[in-house]
Design an enzyme around this catalytic site. Sequence first.
Site, PDB file in Angstrom:
ATOM      1  N   ASN A  64       1.592 -22.421  -0.487  1.00  0.00           N
ATOM      2  CA  ASN A  64       0.319 -21.905  -1.009  1.00  0.00           C
ATOM      3  C   ASN A  64      -0.643 -23.002  -1.476  1.00  0.00           C
ATOM      4  O   ASN A  64      -1.431 -22.804  -2.391  1.00  0.00           O
ATOM      5  CB  ASN A  64       0.580 -20.861  -2.102  1.00  0.00           C
ATOM      6  CG  ASN A  64       1.306 -21.426  -3.297  1.00  0.00           C
ATOM      7  OD1 ASN A  64       1.700 -22.588  -3.295  1.00  0.00           O
ATOM      8  ND2 ASN A  64       1.466 -20.635  -4.331  1.00  0.00           N
ATOM      9  N   HIS A 101      -0.655 -26.193  -6.704  1.00  0.00           N
ATOM     10  CA  HIS A 101      -0.025 -25.737  -7.951  1.00  0.00           C
ATOM     11  C   HIS A 101      -0.959 -26.099  -9.094  1.00  0.00           C
ATOM     12  O   HIS A 101      -1.625 -27.140  -9.054  1.00  0.00           O
ATOM     13  CB  HIS A 101       1.315 -26.449  -8.160  1.00  0.00           C
ATOM     14  CG  HIS A 101       1.862 -26.278  -9.557  1.00  0.00           C
ATOM     15  ND1 HIS A 101       2.577 -25.169  -9.933  1.00  0.00           N
ATOM     16  CD2 HIS A 101       1.731 -27.048 -10.667  1.00  0.00           C
ATOM     17  CE1 HIS A 101       2.877 -25.280 -11.226  1.00  0.00           C
ATOM     18  NE2 HIS A 101       2.382 -26.412 -11.689  1.00  0.00           N
ATOM     19  N   TYR A 112      10.602 -27.617 -10.983  1.00  0.00           N
ATOM     20  CA  TYR A 112      10.593 -26.154 -10.843  1.00  0.00           C
ATOM     21  C   TYR A 112      11.818 -25.511 -11.499  1.00  0.00           C
ATOM     22  O   TYR A 112      12.187 -24.398 -11.128  1.00  0.00           O
ATOM     23  CB  TYR A 112      10.508 -25.778  -9.363  1.00  0.00           C
ATOM     24  CG  TYR A 112       9.088 -25.855  -8.809  1.00  0.00           C
ATOM     25  CD1 TYR A 112       8.072 -25.037  -9.315  1.00  0.00           C
ATOM     26  CD2 TYR A 112       8.758 -26.718  -7.778  1.00  0.00           C
ATOM     27  CE1 TYR A 112       6.774 -25.091  -8.817  1.00  0.00           C
ATOM     28  CE2 TYR A 112       7.456 -26.771  -7.269  1.00  0.00           C
ATOM     29  CZ  TYR A 112       6.477 -25.948  -7.802  1.00  0.00           C
ATOM     30  OH  TYR A 112       5.188 -25.989  -7.307  1.00  0.00           O
ATOM     31  N   GLU A 120       3.884 -30.910 -17.817  1.00  0.00           N
ATOM     32  CA  GLU A 120       3.774 -31.268 -16.394  1.00  0.00           C
ATOM     33  C   GLU A 120       3.014 -32.584 -16.200  1.00  0.00           C
ATOM     34  O   GLU A 120       3.363 -33.373 -15.318  1.00  0.00           O
ATOM     35  CB  GLU A 120       3.084 -30.133 -15.629  1.00  0.00           C
ATOM     36  CG  GLU A 120       3.945 -28.880 -15.562  1.00  0.00           C
ATOM     37  CD  GLU A 120       3.308 -27.742 -14.785  1.00  0.00           C
ATOM     38  OE1 GLU A 120       3.964 -26.716 -14.632  1.00  0.00           O
ATOM     39  OE2 GLU A 120       2.147 -27.884 -14.332  1.00  0.00           O
ATOM     40  N   LYS A 171      -0.122 -29.471  -2.317  1.00  0.00           N
ATOM     41  CA  LYS A 171       1.243 -29.386  -1.789  1.00  0.00           C
ATOM     42  C   LYS A 171       1.319 -29.883  -0.332  1.00  0.00           C
ATOM     43  O   LYS A 171       0.286 -30.024   0.335  1.00  0.00           O
ATOM     44  CB  LYS A 171       1.719 -27.937  -1.887  1.00  0.00           C
ATOM     45  CG  LYS A 171       1.790 -27.414  -3.330  1.00  0.00           C
ATOM     46  CD  LYS A 171       2.402 -26.026  -3.377  1.00  0.00           C
ATOM     47  CE  LYS A 171       2.463 -25.509  -4.800  1.00  0.00           C
ATOM     48  NZ  LYS A 171       3.152 -24.205  -4.870  1.00  0.00           N
TER      49      LYS A 171
HETATM   50  P1  CMP Z   1       3.436 -22.529  -7.882  1.00  0.00           P
HETATM   51  O1  CMP Z   1       2.170 -22.153  -8.539  1.00  0.00           O
HETATM   52  O2  CMP Z   1       3.684 -23.955  -7.552  1.00  0.00           O
HETATM   53  O3  CMP Z   1       4.665 -21.996  -8.778  1.00  0.00           O
HETATM   54  C1  CMP Z   1       5.910 -21.655  -8.235  1.00  0.00           C
HETATM   55  C2  CMP Z   1       5.925 -21.652  -6.751  1.00  0.00           C
HETATM   56  O4  CMP Z   1       6.962 -20.893  -6.158  1.00  0.00           O
HETATM   57  C3  CMP Z   1       4.656 -20.944  -6.233  1.00  0.00           C
HETATM   58  O5  CMP Z   1       3.520 -21.703  -6.493  1.00  0.00           O
HETATM   59  C4  CMP Z   1       5.024 -20.753  -4.783  1.00  0.00           C
HETATM   60  O6  CMP Z   1       4.923 -21.958  -4.029  1.00  0.00           O
HETATM   61  C5  CMP Z   1       6.496 -20.393  -4.922  1.00  0.00           C
HETATM   62  N1  CMP Z   1       6.711 -18.944  -4.957  1.00  0.00           N
HETATM   63  C6  CMP Z   1       6.347 -18.082  -5.917  1.00  0.00           C
HETATM   64  N2  CMP Z   1       6.726 -16.820  -5.617  1.00  0.00           N
HETATM   65  C7  CMP Z   1       7.361 -16.897  -4.423  1.00  0.00           C
HETATM   66  C8  CMP Z   1       7.995 -15.951  -3.572  1.00  0.00           C
HETATM   67  N3  CMP Z   1       8.061 -14.662  -3.896  1.00  0.00           N
HETATM   68  N4  CMP Z   1       8.535 -16.398  -2.431  1.00  0.00           N
HETATM   69  C9  CMP Z   1       8.493 -17.710  -2.100  1.00  0.00           C
HETATM   70  N5  CMP Z   1       7.903 -18.666  -2.878  1.00  0.00           N
HETATM   71  C10 CMP Z   1       7.351 -18.260  -4.010  1.00  0.00           C
END
Ligand code: CMP
Length: 139
Positions: A112, A115, A49, A126, A9
């Site tokens: 984070n 993904h 998403y 995906e 990311k």
């Molecule tokens: P990802 O695995 O890409 O799947 C969905 C994404 O939403 C997740 O990683 C985070 O980047 C984001 N995400 C999930 N939960 C939260 C949350 N509570 N607050 C903000 N972002 C979130």
Amino acid sequence: MEQTLSIIKPDAIEKNVIGKILKRFEKNNLKIIAAKMLHLTKDQAQKFYLVHKDKPFYNSLVDFMTSGPILVSVLDGDNAVSKNREIMGATNPENADEGTIRKDFATSIEKNAVHGSDSLDNAKIEISFFFKELEIFSR
Ligand code: CMP
């Protein structure tokens, strides 16, 4: 053998740790069989998403995922879907195990670092979102 989609990311690209993250996949016997860097449009990020569209973090997530380039790749190996999720660690880096990508490189639950597809069915969807068959080099 399974295939799964990985995204490095914008936060991790900004931290200049693409190589360190890809190395973790290879160290765990996952092969990178497709890869490219791209900058998602708002429309693409919203579509990718879509499953989260009713979540309070949806708009912020779309903004973040369009804030800079990402690196998408297809990983191939035994149990690639669950293995990649293990290597990544918990969604929230505060809960991620030591030695996982998110523990080491994530900034927050949103920013984070990576993904990974959460099931084999979603992996297929995906992968086809980002790659044509001719861009995937199984070997
Ligand atoms: P990802 O695995 O890409 O799947 C969905 C994404 O939403 C997740 O990683 C985070 O980047 C984001 N995400 C999930 N939960 C939260 C949350 N509570 N607050 C903000 N972002 C979130």
